[in-house]
Design a protein around this motif. Structure first.
Motif, PDB file in Angstrom:
ATOM      1  N   PHE A  78       0.880  -1.145  -0.125  1.00 22.59           N
ATOM      2  CA  PHE A  78      -0.032  -0.051   0.039  1.00 22.59           C
ATOM      3  C   PHE A  78       0.778   1.376   0.136  1.00 22.59           C
ATOM      4  N   ILE A  79       0.163   2.475  -0.305  1.00 19.10           N
ATOM      5  CA  ILE A  79       0.848   3.658  -0.050  1.00 19.10           C
ATOM      6  C   ILE A  79       0.073   4.525   0.748  1.00 19.10           C
ATOM      7  N   ARG A  80       0.440   5.019   1.838  1.00 22.65           N
ATOM      8  CA  ARG A  80      -0.243   5.824   2.832  1.00 22.65           C
ATOM      9  C   ARG A  80       0.056   7.320   2.643  1.00 22.65           C
ATOM     10  N   SER A  81      -0.920   8.092   2.631  1.00 21.30           N
ATOM     11  CA  SER A  81      -0.943   9.543   2.372  1.00 21.30           C
ATOM     12  C   SER A  81      -1.625  10.301   3.842  1.00 21.30           C
ATOM     13  N   ARG A  82      -0.838  11.183   4.156  1.00 18.92           N
ATOM     14  CA  ARG A  82      -1.470  12.225   5.345  1.00 18.92           C
ATOM     15  C   ARG A  82      -1.067  13.457   5.173  1.00 18.92           C
ATOM     16  N   ARG A  83      -2.119  14.457   5.288  1.00 18.13           N
ATOM     17  CA  ARG A  83      -2.032  15.855   5.681  1.00 18.13           C
ATOM     18  C   ARG A  83      -2.568  16.359   6.920  1.00 18.13           C
ATOM     19  N   HIS A  84      -1.811  16.913   7.766  1.00 18.70           N
ATOM     20  CA  HIS A  84      -2.148  17.452   8.845  1.00 18.70           C
ATOM     21  C   HIS A  84      -2.170  19.132   8.782  1.00 18.70           C
ATOM     22  N   MET A  85      -3.437  19.407   8.671  1.00 22.33           N
ATOM     23  CA  MET A  85      -3.627  21.056   8.726  1.00 22.33           C
ATOM     24  C   MET A  85      -4.183  21.828   9.940  1.00 22.33           C
ATOM     25  N   ARG A  86      -3.032  22.571  10.364  1.00 18.02           N
ATOM     26  CA  ARG A  86      -3.019  23.201  11.638  1.00 18.02           C
ATOM     27  C   ARG A  86      -3.912  24.570  11.696  1.00 18.02           C
ATOM     28  N   ARG A 120      -7.209  19.646  11.145  1.00 20.01           N
ATOM     29  CA  ARG A 120      -7.894  18.784  10.347  1.00 20.01           C
ATOM     30  C   ARG A 120      -6.977  17.894   9.670  1.00 20.01           C
ATOM     31  N   THR A 121      -7.008  16.439   9.895  1.00 18.15           N
ATOM     32  CA  THR A 121      -6.270  15.608   9.293  1.00 18.15           C
ATOM     33  C   THR A 121      -7.283  14.739   8.212  1.00 18.15           C
ATOM     34  N   THR A 122      -6.362  14.504   7.079  1.00 21.50           N
ATOM     35  CA  THR A 122      -6.931  14.019   6.064  1.00 21.50           C
ATOM     36  C   THR A 122      -6.005  12.963   5.278  1.00 21.50           C
ATOM     37  N   GLY A 123      -6.507  11.773   4.966  1.00 25.48           N
ATOM     38  CA  GLY A 123      -5.451  10.789   4.239  1.00 25.48           C
ATOM     39  C   GLY A 123      -6.160   9.830   3.569  1.00 25.48           C
ATOM     40  N   MET A 124      -5.298   9.132   3.012  1.00 23.79           N
ATOM     41  CA  MET A 124      -5.862   7.932   2.154  1.00 23.79           C
ATOM     42  C   MET A 124      -4.839   6.822   1.931  1.00 23.79           C
ATOM     43  N   ASP A 125      -5.248   5.655   2.291  1.00 23.03           N
ATOM     44  CA  ASP A 125      -4.366   4.424   2.029  1.00 23.03           C
ATOM     45  C   ASP A 125      -4.676   3.656   0.619  1.00 23.03           C
ATOM     46  N   PHE A 126      -3.694   3.616  -0.225  1.00 22.15           N
ATOM     47  CA  PHE A 126      -4.151   3.054  -1.547  1.00 22.15           C
ATOM     48  C   PHE A 126      -3.726   1.366  -1.489  1.00 22.15           C
ATOM     49  N   HIS A 127      -4.555   0.702  -1.139  1.00 24.37           N
ATOM     50  CA  HIS A 127      -4.021  -0.914  -1.263  1.00 24.37           C
ATOM     51  C   HIS A 127      -4.313  -1.605  -2.721  1.00 24.37           C
ATOM     52  N   PHE A 128      -3.063  -2.023  -3.359  1.00 26.44           N
ATOM     53  CA  PHE A 128      -3.060  -2.381  -4.433  1.00 26.44           C
ATOM     54  C   PHE A 128      -3.868  -3.548  -4.669  1.00 26.44           C
ATOM     55  N   PRO A 129      -4.609  -3.679  -5.960  1.00 24.27           N
ATOM     56  CA  PRO A 129      -4.619  -2.950  -7.000  1.00 24.27           C
ATOM     57  C   PRO A 129      -5.727  -1.939  -7.194  1.00 24.27           C
ATOM     58  N   GLY A 130      -6.753  -1.793  -6.094  1.00 24.37           N
ATOM     59  CA  GLY A 130      -7.941  -0.946  -6.410  1.00 24.37           C
ATOM     60  C   GLY A 130      -8.660  -0.714  -5.269  1.00 24.37           C
ATOM     61  N   PHE A 131      -8.047  -0.388  -3.888  1.00 26.67           N
ATOM     62  CA  PHE A 131      -9.105  -0.117  -2.944  1.00 26.67           C
ATOM     63  C   PHE A 131      -8.214   1.048  -2.105  1.00 26.67           C
ATOM     64  N   HIS A 132      -9.182   1.909  -1.727  1.00 27.70           N
ATOM     65  CA  HIS A 132      -8.464   3.061  -0.900  1.00 27.70           C
ATOM     66  C   HIS A 132      -9.262   3.428   0.544  1.00 27.70           C
ATOM     67  N   ALA A 133      -8.505   3.379   1.354  1.00 27.31           N
ATOM     68  CA  ALA A 133      -9.197   3.841   2.865  1.00 27.31           C
ATOM     69  C   ALA A 133      -8.887   4.949   3.173  1.00 27.31           C
ATOM     70  N   GLY A 134      -9.891   6.159   3.414  1.00 29.44           N
ATOM     71  CA  GLY A 134      -9.443   7.199   3.687  1.00 29.44           C
ATOM     72  C   GLY A 134      -9.989   7.635   5.108  1.00 29.44           C
ATOM     73  N   LEU A 135      -9.773   8.670   5.653  1.00 31.14           N
ATOM     74  CA  LEU A 135      -9.974   9.078   7.252  1.00 31.14           C
ATOM     75  C   LEU A 135     -10.158  10.801   7.173  1.00 31.14           C
ATOM     76  N   ALA A 136     -10.784  11.174   7.694  1.00 34.73           N
ATOM     77  CA  ALA A 136     -10.860  12.637   8.031  1.00 34.73           C
ATOM     78  C   ALA A 136     -11.349  12.725   9.577  1.00 34.73           C
ATOM     79  N   ASP A 137     -10.507  13.532  10.068  1.00 38.03           N
ATOM     80  CA  ASP A 137     -10.757  13.956  11.588  1.00 38.03           C
ATOM     81  C   ASP A 137     -10.495  15.204  11.693  1.00 38.03           C
ATOM     82  N   VAL A 138     -11.403  15.954  12.359  1.00 32.99           N
ATOM     83  CA  VAL A 138     -11.391  17.307  12.734  1.00 32.99           C
ATOM     84  C   VAL A 138     -11.684  17.673  14.245  1.00 32.99           C
TER      85      VAL A 138
END
Length: 344
Positions: free
Chosen positions: A195-203, A223-241
């Protein structure tokens, strides 16, 4: 095939979402997966199965045929196949040639989804299905729901690219879930073999409209947002505020959600797109299903419009990349490696 090397379309040896579990029942469900027709249904004992959706006689669609017990009888000439793909009946002759069979695909129900392995069945390792704990499906106190299925008139990698580059949130979705900080905030990445994990932490950032809809708080937020791309076609995301520092109630969690996008190639330039979500509050989950419907449709709109252009061009020019394209490029490379490995 764009954006991959010539002759590359999609990895076959991988788990894709074929359907939400609640879509599969007694009726025959037709779905194209990796440019092949597939039929899904439940046997009398409740097990979900997936078989080839084309009769080998005259290529009549088995999804437009009929169930007889746990078998499918082709509505054209009555040739009948069981859930394992074996031919069990030929009205026109007693002898059934050994070559008369259809594919039966490995199919595993896990979480909200039925996962199919379109490639070599001998390689179908169930441990490669994304871990339900890791993707946030089993978080205590969260309610998960299968929300939308769309057949999208655009190639699957356009949707993968969309989900791998969340800088579009503040522009394509500026009226709902994003702000310009989704693009301006540095991205943190983690890359593994799976997988590829991506996160952005907005303060101390402005609120996107979705926060105003879900909370009475009107100050600045973290705010924290992100997405994990599990190969070959599944994306698990989060949004915490959370309420930002310096505000009354600093650190309080205002909202927290988990989202799941499954991107499964249908035909060469169409996609099966599945969206699910989890929230802590069932009332918010109910409202989110209505609120997010046009948001998902915006992503579909972008995909379809890009497909119209690249399908019409004789040659697709090279893209002019941005710094923010790094995660999408890594995703493309991962899928290309999978396709290359299948050629060796």
């Amino acid at each position: 095939m764009y954006p991959f090397t010539d002759g590359s379309y999609a990895p076959r040896n991988g788990w894709y979402v074929a359907a939400f579990c609640n879509e599969i029942g007694d009726a025959l469900l037709s779905r194209w997966i990796l440019n092949e027709p597939v039929v899904l249904y439940r046997k009398g004992n409740g097990d979900a199965v997936a078989v080839q959706g084309r009769c080998p006689h005259r290529h009549f669609p088995l999804g437009a045929s009929r169930r007889i017990g746990d078998t499918i009888q082709c509505a054209y000439h009555g040739i009948t196949f069981d859930a394992a793909g074996a031919c069990t009946f030929m009205p026109s002759q007693e002898h059934i040639p050994g070559v008369y069979s259809i594919k039966s695909y490995p199919l595993v129900e896990r979480g909200l989804w039925a996962w199919i392995w379109p490639g070599d069945p001998a390689l179908a390792d169930e441990s490669l299905i994304p871990d339900m704990n890791e993707i946030g499906l089993t978080l205590p106190g969260y309610h998960a729901r299968a929300m939308f299925y769309h057949h999208v008139e655009g190639r699957y990698q356009l949707l993968n690219d969309n989900l791998l580059d969340l800088t579009h949130l503040g522009y394509l979705h500026s009226s709902s879930i994003g702000t310009p900080d989704d693009a301006a905030t540095p991205e943190e990445r983690e890359v593994t073999e799976r997988f590829i994990r991506s996160r952005r932490h907005m303060r101390d950032t402005p609120r996107p409209p979705v926060v105003d809809w879900q909370s009475d708080f009107r100050g600045r937020i973290d705010r924290t947002t992100g997405m994990d791309f599990h190969f070959p076609g599944f994306h698990a995301g989060l949004a915490d505020v959370l309420i930002a520092e310096g505000q009354p109630g600093a650190g309080e969690l205002l909202r927290s959600s988990r989202v799941w996008h499954a991107v499964t190639p249908a035909r060469k330039t169409t996609t099966n797109y599945f969206f699910g979500m989890a929230e802590r509050d069932l009332n918010i989950l109910d409202a989110a299903e209505v609120y997010l419907k046009p948001v998902i449709e915006e992503d579909i709109f972008a995909t379809v419009e890009i497909e119209k252009i690249i399908s019409a061009l004789d040659v697709v020019p090279p893209e002019l990349k941005l710094k923010s394209d790094g995660t999408a490029v890594l995703g493309r490379r991962a899928l290309q490696r999978m396709m290359n490995a299948e050629l060796t």
